[in-house]
Design an enzyme around this catalytic site. Structure first.
Site, PDB file in Angstrom:
ATOM      1  CB  SER A  33       5.023  -2.073  11.714  1.00 32.89           C
ATOM      2  OG  SER A  33       4.301  -1.191  12.479  1.00 32.89           O
ATOM      3  CD  GLU A  90      -3.940   5.492   6.839  1.00 36.70           C
ATOM      4  OE1 GLU A  90      -2.915   5.219   7.345  1.00 36.70           O
ATOM      5  OE2 GLU A  90      -3.638   5.629   5.255  1.00 36.70           O
ATOM      6  CG  ASN A 140      -1.653   1.156   1.533  1.00 39.51           C
ATOM      7  OD1 ASN A 140      -2.248   2.129   0.642  1.00 39.51           O
ATOM      8  ND2 ASN A 140      -2.368   1.330   2.595  1.00 39.51           N
ATOM      9  CD1 TRP A 141       3.972   0.913  -2.443  1.00 38.75           C
ATOM     10  CD2 TRP A 141       3.698   2.151  -4.670  1.00 38.75           C
ATOM     11  NE1 TRP A 141       4.465   0.415  -3.124  1.00 38.75           N
ATOM     12  CE2 TRP A 141       4.763   0.671  -4.827  1.00 38.75           C
ATOM     13  CE3 TRP A 141       3.526   2.595  -6.069  1.00 38.75           C
ATOM     14  CZ2 TRP A 141       5.368   0.328  -6.061  1.00 38.75           C
ATOM     15  CZ3 TRP A 141       4.300   2.547  -7.152  1.00 38.75           C
ATOM     16  CH2 TRP A 141       5.039   0.654  -6.676  1.00 38.75           C
ATOM     17  CE  LYS A 142      -0.196   3.028   4.286  1.00 43.46           C
ATOM     18  NZ  LYS A 142      -0.388   3.299   6.089  1.00 43.46           N
ATOM     19  CD  GLU A 155      -5.824  -1.260   8.087  1.00 46.69           C
ATOM     20  OE1 GLU A 155      -4.945  -1.116   8.086  1.00 46.69           O
ATOM     21  OE2 GLU A 155      -7.062  -0.510   8.813  1.00 46.69           O
ATOM     22  N   GLY A 205       2.464   2.314  11.294  1.00 48.74           N
ATOM     23  CA  GLY A 205       3.156   2.725  10.682  1.00 48.74           C
ATOM     24  C   GLY A 205       3.852   3.974  12.823  1.00 48.74           C
ATOM     25  N   GLY A 252       2.737  -1.496   4.768  1.00 46.45           N
ATOM     26  CA  GLY A 252       2.729  -0.319   4.258  1.00 46.45           C
ATOM     27  C   GLY A 252       3.674   0.917   4.246  1.00 46.45           C
ATOM     28  N   GLY A 253       4.663   1.227   4.811  1.00 45.66           N
ATOM     29  CA  GLY A 253       6.211   1.966   4.719  1.00 45.66           C
ATOM     30  C   GLY A 253       7.005   1.094   4.118  1.00 45.66           C
ATOM     31  CG  HIS A 282      -5.663   1.515   5.589  1.00 48.21           C
ATOM     32  ND1 HIS A 282      -5.860   2.492   6.160  1.00 48.21           N
ATOM     33  CD2 HIS A 282      -5.051   0.751   4.552  1.00 48.21           C
ATOM     34  CE1 HIS A 282      -4.598   2.199   6.064  1.00 48.21           C
ATOM     35  NE2 HIS A 282      -3.873   1.281   5.569  1.00 48.21           N
TER      36      HIS A 282
END
Length: 259
Positions: free
Chosen positions: A213, A98, A11-13, A168, A174, A234-235, A96
């Site tokens: 994470s 977010e 997920n490059w957000k 999640e 994050g 994610g990151g 998600h």
């Protein structure tokens, strides 16, 4: 026992420029070598065409980060499932944390989106998870069940045939914090049991990803758990070497998960 193919989804957000996402996509596509793991990347909507140009003839699959529940009409700024199909998408991340927190998407709306994208032939990645406050209050099962039940009520258990669930824990996204493999496994088992109580075969075949994470150094211990079928990354997905190391960790655990 059903042999579930691991899925590693990046997920490059809201990250990247046209040049940087093309470079990242090229590096990922060049590094994917194991056929036992399905690899998926999800850039922003405006970068889908550029990324498709890179991965269209590679083993890497393409997905979107969100989708409207509407097919067409006066919905300024929205993107429909049919539009995503035209750009080569196969998956859509929905619900998600977010989106739920920042854009106030409730489980009923997320369920409606899941059914809409399935009608277009796409596979939803349904995100579920609890906050730290909910975990500390002992509400994990209640929260997860409610998020799953919204789709069960809207589409029945058959809606979980063409679907992936991503667990999640909101407190681990994050933050650098990660649920222990045992903590993550316990919730993944809960998710599978919830669906299996309606249809054992669908529950057994359902792929459930962990999304909190995940990094190269903790991926193998997470993916070795019986009910963890990969990760929503994610990151670490923004660095090709880290992402590919996670894919390799998933490949190394195929056939070794606890029964």
């Amino acid at each position: 026992m059903v042999n579930r193919q691991p899925l590693i989804a990046g997920n490059w957000k809201l990250n990247g420029s046209r040049s940087s996402v093309v470079a990242l996509a090229k590096a990922v596509a060049a590094g994917v070598t194991s056929p036992v793991v399905e690899v998926l990347i999800c850039p922003t909507s405006v970068h889908l065409a550029d990324v498709l140009g890179v991965v269209g003839n590679s083993p890497v699959h393409l997905g979107a980060q969100n989708c409207s529940d509407a097919i067409s009409g006066a919905f300024t700024g929205e993107v429909s499932a049919e539009m995503l199909v035209e750009f080569g998408c196969e998956y859509v991340i929905l619900g998600h944390s977010e989106r739920r927190a920042m854009f106030h998407e409730d489980s009923a709306l997320v369920a409606a989106k899941c059914l809409t994208v399935q009608k277009a032939g796409l596979t939803p990645i349904l995100c579920v998870g609890e906050t730290l406050e909910q975990r500390e209050a002992g509400q994990v099962e209640e929260v997860i069940a409610g998020q799953l039940d919204a789709l069960l009520d809207a589409g029945g258990v058959d809606s979980f045939r063409q679907l992936v669930v991503a667990y999640e824990p909101v407190w681990a996204i994050g933050t650098g914090k990660t649920a222990s493999p045992e903590e993550a496994q316990a919730v993944h088992a809960l998710i599978r049991e919830r669906i299996s109580s309606h249809d054992a075969a669908i529950g057994e075949a359902l792929r459930v990803l962990y999304g909190g994470s995940v990094k190269a150094d903790n991926a193998a211990s997470l993916f070795s758990q019986a009910d963890i079928d990969g990760g929503l990354i994610g990151g670490a997905a923004l660095d090709a070497a880290s992402f590919l190391a996670i894919c390799e960790a998933a490949a190394s655990t195929v056939g070794s998960s606890a029964a």
